[in-house]
Design an enzyme around this catalytic site. Structure first.
Site, PDB file in Angstrom:
ATOM      1  N   HIS A 115      46.316 -35.232 -52.067  1.00 54.25           N
ATOM      2  CA  HIS A 115      46.814 -35.190 -50.684  1.00 54.25           C
ATOM      3  C   HIS A 115      47.301 -33.804 -50.255  1.00 54.25           C
ATOM      4  O   HIS A 115      48.347 -33.667 -49.615  1.00 54.25           O
ATOM      5  CB  HIS A 115      47.934 -36.210 -50.497  1.00 54.25           C
ATOM      6  CG  HIS A 115      47.488 -37.640 -50.571  1.00 54.25           C
ATOM      7  ND1 HIS A 115      46.212 -38.049 -50.274  1.00 54.25           N
ATOM      8  CD2 HIS A 115      48.176 -38.770 -50.896  1.00 54.25           C
ATOM      9  CE1 HIS A 115      46.119 -39.363 -50.411  1.00 54.25           C
ATOM     10  NE2 HIS A 115      47.291 -39.827 -50.801  1.00 54.25           N
ATOM     11  N   HIS A 186      48.638 -42.062 -43.747  1.00 53.53           N
ATOM     12  CA  HIS A 186      49.011 -42.860 -44.908  1.00 53.53           C
ATOM     13  C   HIS A 186      50.107 -43.864 -44.526  1.00 53.53           C
ATOM     14  O   HIS A 186      51.203 -43.861 -45.095  1.00 53.53           O
ATOM     15  CB  HIS A 186      49.492 -41.958 -46.039  1.00 53.53           C
ATOM     16  CG  HIS A 186      49.319 -42.544 -47.409  1.00 53.53           C
ATOM     17  ND1 HIS A 186      49.641 -43.859 -47.708  1.00 53.53           N
ATOM     18  CD2 HIS A 186      48.856 -42.002 -48.567  1.00 53.53           C
ATOM     19  CE1 HIS A 186      49.393 -44.081 -48.982  1.00 53.53           C
ATOM     20  NE2 HIS A 186      48.910 -42.980 -49.527  1.00 53.53           N
ATOM     21  N   GLU A 323      43.549 -46.390 -45.901  1.00 55.63           N
ATOM     22  CA  GLU A 323      43.386 -45.051 -45.327  1.00 55.63           C
ATOM     23  C   GLU A 323      41.910 -44.761 -45.062  1.00 55.63           C
ATOM     24  O   GLU A 323      41.093 -44.770 -45.984  1.00 55.63           O
ATOM     25  CB  GLU A 323      43.925 -44.001 -46.293  1.00 55.63           C
ATOM     26  CG  GLU A 323      45.350 -44.227 -46.748  1.00 55.63           C
ATOM     27  CD  GLU A 323      45.576 -43.654 -48.137  1.00 55.63           C
ATOM     28  OE1 GLU A 323      45.633 -42.413 -48.266  1.00 55.63           O
ATOM     29  OE2 GLU A 323      45.678 -44.444 -49.091  1.00 55.63           O
TER      30      GLU A 323
END
Length: 359
Positions: A115, A186, A323
Site C-alpha cells: 500500500h 480501503h 477494494e
C-alpha cells in the site's frame, strides 16, 4: 429514518480539528436528500462514517474504524478507511524495473512493500474542497522520489454521495515521469453496523470465475486459477464464514482467511460486480467499478488492539474490505494488466459502492 443514539454518537468535526505535518485536518460531511450521510477526513482521505438506513429504516454506520484524528494516528492498523497509493496492494521485495531502471521501495510487509510504503497516502493530509453538500474533492501532489517512486504524481479523488445512497468515487492522476499507479479506497465495512460483531454471516457474491493465488507472503505466483470447487467460489451468494476455516486449503492458510484478488469477469461501470448483505441489518452493498480486480479481505489481522467508534474494539473479523484495484505485484508480473502511467496520460478510474435494503 433517524436514530438519535447513532446520530448523536457519530464522529464529530471537533474530533478532527487538529494539525498534522503543518496542515489542517478536517472532517467533511456529505449528505443526501434521504438523510443518509458520509463522514470523510482529509487525513489520509479516510472514510470515517457512512450512515445508511437498515431494513427498519434505522440509520446504521457501516464503516468500522476510529472516530477521531488521534484514533487514526495512533492505530496499529494504518489503513482504516484510507485512500491507498501510490500502489495499492503488494510489490514483491519492494522492487520493480521501469524503462530499464531499477527502483527499490521501503519494505513494510515482511520482505515486501504494501500500500505505497512507509508513508503511503493514508498518512498524508490532502487538500479538501467541498463544492456542494454531497461532494468532496481531495487533491495531493506526491513529489518525485516520494517513497522512492518516480515522477511528480498529481492525484485528484472526487467523492459524491448520491440521493440513492451510492458513494461514487472517481480517481485521476497525472505524472511527469513514467511511474506505476494503482489507487484504491480501503473502507473497512460491517453492514450490520460498526461494533455489531463478526462479519462471517454476511452473504457475498462476486462476479469472478477466477482469482489470483499467492505464496505465504501474499505475493502472486503469476498464474490465475479457477474458483470452481474451491472456497473462493462466490459466484453464487455465500456466507463469508461458510468455508473460511478450511484447513485443507493452502490459500486460506496463506491469507489467514480471505486476502485475495478476484479477477472480475467482463464488466463496465454500469454492472454490479459484487454484492454483499448484512445478515442482521438487511443492508446490501453493490459494487460497480472500471477496475479489473477486487481484493477481498476478511479482517484476519484484527486483534482487538484499537478503540473504534461507539466504544468498541477492532475484534477479529469484525469488518471486511472489498477494494477495487489492479492486481497485486503487477509491476513484476508482465502477464497482468499494466499499472504503468506515462507523461501525457491520465490515470482515470471509477468505483461506486451503492447501498440498498433487502427486507
Amino acid at each position: 429514518m433517524t436514530d438519535s443514539t447513532t446520530a448523536a454518537a457519530a464522529p464529530q468535526a471537533a474530533a478532527f480539528d487538529t494539525t498534522i505535518d503543518g496542515k489542517k485536518v478536517q472532517l467533511f460531511t456529505l449528505k443526501n436528500k434521504s438523510g443518509a450521510q458520509v463522514g470523510i477526513t482529509n487525513y489520509g482521505g479516510r472514510l470515517v462514517s457512512l450512515q445508511v438506513p437498515d431494513k427498519d429504516g434505522k440509520l446504521t454506520d457501516v464503516i468500522v474504524g476510529p472516530g477521531s484524528a488521534e484514533g487514526f494516528v495512533n492505530s496499529t492498523e494504518p489503513y482504516y478507511g484510507a485512500l491507498i497509493g501510490r500502489y495499492g496492494n503488494r510489490i514483491a521485495k519492494g522492487k520493480f524495473k521501469l524503462e530499464g531502471k531499477d527502483y527499490s521501495l521501503f519494505t513494510n510487509n515482511g520482505p515486501n512493500t504494501l500500500h505505497g510504503g512507509k508513508k503511503g497516502f493514508q498518512y498524508v493530509v490532502w487538500d479538501g474542497a467541498q463544492p456542494d453538500s454531497s461532494t468532496l474533492v481531495l487533491t495531493y501532489l506526491s513529489k518525485d522520489g516520494e517513497e522512492n517512486f518516480p515522477g511528480n504524481l498529481k492525484v485528484k479523488v472526487t467523492y459524491q454521495f448520491t440521493d440513492d445512497n451510492a458513494l461514487d468515487i472517481k480517481y485521476e492522476a497525472t505524472t511527469d515521469k513514467t511511474t506505476v499507479c494503482n489507487l484504491t479506497s480501503h473502507g473497512f465495512f460491517n453492514l450490520n453496523g460498526c461494533g455489531s460483531g463478526d462479519i462471517l454471516e454476511h452473504v457475498l457474491q462476486v462476479d469472478a470465475d477466477t482469482y489470483i493465488p499467492v505464496d505465504a507472503g501474499l505475493i502472486p505466483f503469476g498464474r490465475i486459477d479457477k474458483v470452481a470447487g474451491t472456497p473462493f467460489d462466490f459466484t453464487k451468494p455465500t456466507e463469508i464464514g461458510a468455508r473460511i476455516d478450511t484447513n485443507a486449503n493452502e490459500q486460506l492458510k496463506n491469507g489467514k482467511g480471505y486476502d485475495h484478488n478476484f479477477v472480475l469477469n467482463k464488466h463496465d461501470i454500469s454492472k454490479s460486480i459484487a454484492s454483499i448483505t448484512g445478515d442482521k441489518s438487511g443492508i446490501t452493498m453493490d459494487i460497480y467499478t472500471e477496475e479489473p480486480g477486487l481484493q477481498f479481505y476478511s479482517g484476519n489481522f484484527m486483534q482487538s488492539k484499537n478503540e473504534m467508534k461507539y466504544g468498541k474494539k477492532d475484534d477479529f473479523r469484525t469488518s471486511f474490505a472489498l477494494e477495487t484495484q489492479h492486481y497485486p505485484d503487477s509491476p513484476n508480473q508482465p502477464s497482468f494488466p499494466t499499472t504503468v502511467l506515462k507523461p501525457g496520460e491520465t490515470y482515470k478510474t471509477h468505483t461506486i459502492y451503492k447501498f440498498t435494503v433487502k427486507k
